[in-house]
Design an enzyme around this catalytic site. Structure first.
Site, short mmCIF file in Angstrom:
data_model
loop_
_atom_site.label_atom_id
_atom_site.label_comp_id
_atom_site.label_asym_id
_atom_site.label_seq_id
_atom_site.Cartn_x
_atom_site.Cartn_y
_atom_site.Cartn_z
N HIS A 1 -40.28 70.33 37.62
CA HIS A 1 -39.01 70.59 38.29
C HIS A 1 -39.15 71.61 39.41
O HIS A 1 -38.46 71.51 40.44
CB HIS A 1 -37.97 71.07 37.27
N HIS B 1 -40.06 57.83 40.34
CA HIS B 1 -40.93 58.95 40.69
C HIS B 1 -42.21 58.47 41.39
O HIS B 1 -42.61 59.01 42.43
CB HIS B 1 -41.30 59.76 39.46
#
Length: 428
Positions: free
Chosen positions: A266, A396
């Site tokens: 993150h 992703h």
């Protein structure tokens, strides 16, 4: 013998993203991912099948009427195939249309408004309404608008109203978290993960519409999560908060979406988003670029396994591995962050990490035999299925292949619109 992560990484010559062969390779990896998912993705009952290791539809879970479709999967597929459509890949329009219809007809709560987290062929499997999922509805609507889907404006207007009336907390400039089907709050938890993805989505909505309100939301969230809290934590991204936005270091939640401790992936994702937000805001907020660099360098220093390679999934608050398994998406985000930082900062460390992370992904995450990427590896770098089943995600990995191919001026869709096409002859 030197470990995998200690091997030599040469950074001589032009950046990889400036080399025609590397750009061809990236586009080839992106189209290979689309080929893997496209074969069996389309669910004739609506939405998309989750896929196993071979790209086949997973069997329904016990008690479900057909495959469960979770909202982040449905929306991410719409977003990714909007990008595929912009690349000029035939068949993407059908998948966008299929996903948009399912979002409106099945994920959307026709009575109370908002969007259910999970549904099957007949009913909601999880009727909660979560900020994380609603952020991705905004992303899907924005990407659909960019490619001209006829239902994009309807979805964009609906999700924007829901976000403003149900989720957005004007007093702090961030989103609340989770509600029952009837909009009763489910606890006082506040999370950075949902806010991070809402930042991504509001940037995309600003790009698609020009409405400054969306950009203001993104800048507000970034100031709270990164400008205040990550800075206070020495450029570590705190994940969990109470209703007063105080860091909760003792929180332990879902291992997929709310793991304890800090999550290196993150911090890397924020690093990329901050560069894009800095660009979208006309480079007025200089702190964003500096924060992006600090997040990246701190995370690569504490989150990468120096012996065998790969980013740990989570760390404790003393920077020790908490969950030492390696997930695919932190590497994907590390690639994107290194690429965009390398475009706005001449520090050679960004190119070094770009090459290192791609080398690890190629050696360990890409399934060269069956297609797709393995979602998780154990500490011995062997594929496992502790948290994920099958090949759960295109988003992703797909973006990791395409972000380096477009200018770092915003999302991939904005880069493609501004560039007109992906240039394969080097340069950006």
């Amino acid at each position: 013998m030197a470990g995998d992560a200690a091997r030599w990484v040469g950074i001589e010559g032009p950046r990889f993203v400036e080399r025609a062969a590397h750009r061809h390779w990236l586009l080839g990896q992106a189209t290979a991912l689309l080929d893997f998912f496209s074969r069996n993705l389309f669910n004739p009952s609506g939405g998309f099948f989750p896929l196993d290791d071979f790209g086949r539809p997973l069997p329904p879970k016990p008690g479900h009427a057909g495959a469960e479709r979770q909202i982040h999967d449905t929306t991410r597929m719409v977003h990714c195939y909007a990008i595929a459509h912009m690349l000029g890949l035939p068949g993407a329009d059908r998948i966008i249309d299929h996903g948009m219809a399912f979002l409106w007809q099945r994920h959307r709560d026709q009575q109370a408004g908002g969007y259910f987290w999970g549904v099957d062929d007949e009913r909601p499997t999880n009727a909660t309404k979560q900020a994380y999922g609603h952020g991705f509805v905004l992303l899907a609507a924005s990407s659909a608008k960019v490619v001209g889907h006829p239902d994009a404006d309807r979805l964009l207007a609906d999700i924007t109203e829901v976000l403003h009336t149900r989720f957005w907390d004007k007093t702090v400039g961030a989103t609340t978290e989770e509600y029952a089907a009837d909009w009763q709050p489910l606890g006082d938890y506040r999370g950075q993960n949902s806010n991070m993805h809402l930042t991504e989505a509001t940037m995309a909505a600003f790009e698609a519409t020009g409405d400054r309100t969306y950009l203001d939301m993104a800048e507000s969230i970034a100031s709270l999560i990164i400008g205040r809290h990550a800075r206070e934590q020495g450029w570590r991204v705190a994940e969990h908060f109470d209703s007063n936005w105080q860091v909760d270091r003792n929180y332990v939640g879902d291992p997929m979406f709310r793991p304890s401790g800090t999550t290196p992936g993150h911090a890397l994702e924020w690093s990329r988003l901050l560069v894009q937000l800095w660009e979208l805001g006309g480079r007025k907020h200089g702190w964003m670029k500096e924060a992006a660099k600090q997040l990246f360098l701190t995370t690569t220093a504490i989150g990468w396994d120096r012996e065998t390679g790969g980013f740990y999934y989570t760390l404790d608050w003393d920077d020790r591995p908490d969950q030492s398994d390696r997930f695919w998406w932190p590497c994907a985000e590390g690639i994107g962050a290194a690429a965009v930082l390398g475009s706005v900062d001449e520090d050679p460390r960004f190119e070094e990490w770009y090459r290192r992370v791609w080398g690890f992904v190629t050696d360990h995450f890409i399934d060269h035999e069956r297609g797709g990427w393995y979602p998780e590896l154990n500490s011995e770098l062997k594929p496992i299925s502790r948290v994920f089943v099958g090949k759960p995600d295109l988003y992703h990995a797909f973006q990791a292949c395409l972000i380096p191919l477009v200018p770092p001026i915003g999302s991939v869709t904005r880069g493609l619109r501004g560039n007109g096409s992906v240039t394969l002859l080097g340069g950006r």
